[in-house]
Design a protein around this motif. Structure first.
Motif, short mmCIF file in Angstrom:
data_model
loop_
_atom_site.label_atom_id
_atom_site.label_comp_id
_atom_site.label_asym_id
_atom_site.label_seq_id
_atom_site.Cartn_x
_atom_site.Cartn_y
_atom_site.Cartn_z
N LYS A 127 1.14 -0.94 0.43
CA LYS A 127 0.18 -0.52 0.09
C LYS A 127 0.94 1.57 -0.10
CE LYS A 127 -3.72 -1.65 2.09
NZ LYS A 127 -4.62 -1.87 3.60
N LYS A 128 0.49 2.21 -0.78
CA LYS A 128 1.28 3.60 -1.08
C LYS A 128 1.97 4.29 0.63
CE LYS A 128 1.74 7.71 -3.38
NZ LYS A 128 2.84 7.13 -4.79
N ASN A 129 0.61 4.45 2.05
CA ASN A 129 0.81 4.37 3.20
C ASN A 129 1.66 3.06 3.57
OD1 ASN A 129 -1.38 2.97 3.15
ND2 ASN A 129 -2.50 4.35 4.29
N ALA A 130 2.19 2.16 3.46
CA ALA A 130 2.56 0.72 3.98
C ALA A 130 3.43 1.59 4.89
CB ALA A 130 2.83 -0.11 3.75
N SER A 131 3.80 0.97 6.43
CA SER A 131 4.99 1.44 7.43
C SER A 131 6.09 0.91 6.20
CB SER A 131 4.85 1.17 8.51
OG SER A 131 4.52 -0.95 8.35
N LYS A 132 7.06 1.84 7.04
CA LYS A 132 8.18 1.35 6.18
C LYS A 132 9.02 -0.21 7.47
CE LYS A 132 11.55 4.56 6.60
NZ LYS A 132 12.73 5.42 7.21
N ASP A 133 8.23 -0.73 7.84
CA ASP A 133 8.74 -1.85 8.42
C ASP A 133 8.36 -3.30 7.71
OD1 ASP A 133 10.41 -0.94 10.79
OD2 ASP A 133 8.72 -1.75 12.15
N THR A 134 6.52 -2.56 7.00
CA THR A 134 6.24 -3.73 6.38
C THR A 134 6.90 -3.79 4.85
OG1 THR A 134 3.86 -2.75 7.23
CG2 THR A 134 3.76 -3.35 4.99
N MET A 135 7.65 -2.22 4.40
CA MET A 135 7.99 -2.53 3.09
C MET A 135 9.14 -2.96 3.30
SD MET A 135 7.09 1.47 1.73
CE MET A 135 7.24 2.32 3.26
N ILE A 136 10.01 -2.75 4.53
CA ILE A 136 11.41 -3.51 5.05
C ILE A 136 11.19 -5.30 4.49
CG2 ILE A 136 13.30 -3.90 6.07
CD1 ILE A 136 13.23 -0.74 6.52
#
Length: 144
Positions: A127-136
């Motif tokens: 998601k565009k507003n995903a948290s940094k931890d989620t993207m990592i």
């Protein structure tokens, strides 16, 4: 001589200048190797352009396996997962000589927009507003 190799995604972007905004000159396919002329500020200069240091594995052909590196997958450098567009193939991060902890540490240095861009260019849906931890987590465990 330092040799670079790319094993991350389908393709690694070679840029005209050491910037993710620079024109893409060509792509290096997964498994490709190349001579590194210079390493500076997170970029490797190669014969026809620049690739992100964090996306490639570097080896010092003199004797020892060089360090690093895995991505900062800012796709910056760029790996792509298939498409042949700007971020063309899997040019996210490499699975180089560092472990996931080092890779995650490098990714934490990136901004959320950079991480999101890297995910998109690597073919990883978040998601565009995903948290940094989620993207990592998505970048370091793309099969999860």
């Amino acid at each position: 001589m330092i040799t670079g190799s790319y094993e991350r995604h389908k393709q690694l972007r070679v840029r005209k200048q050491p910037s993710t905004d620079a024109e893409i000159v060509r792509y290096i396919e997964r498994g490709g190797t190349f001579e590194v002329l210079e390493v500076s500020d997170g970029w490797c200069k190669i014969s026809d352009g620049y690739v992100m240091e964090g996306l490639v594995a570097l080896t010092d052909d003199g004797d020892e396996a060089a360090e690093q590196t895995e991505p900062p997958a800012t796709d910056e450098g760029e790996a792509d997962d298939g498409a042949t567009d700007d971020g063309a193939a899997d040019d996210g991060e490499p699975e180089a000589t560092t472990d996931d902890g080092d890779e995650a540490a490098e990714l934490r240095k990136m901004t959320n927009p950079q991480l999101y861009d890297l995910c998109v260019k690597s073919g990883i849906k978040v998601k565009k507003n995903a948290s940094k931890d989620t993207m990592i987590a998505a970048l370091t465990n793309p099969d999860a």
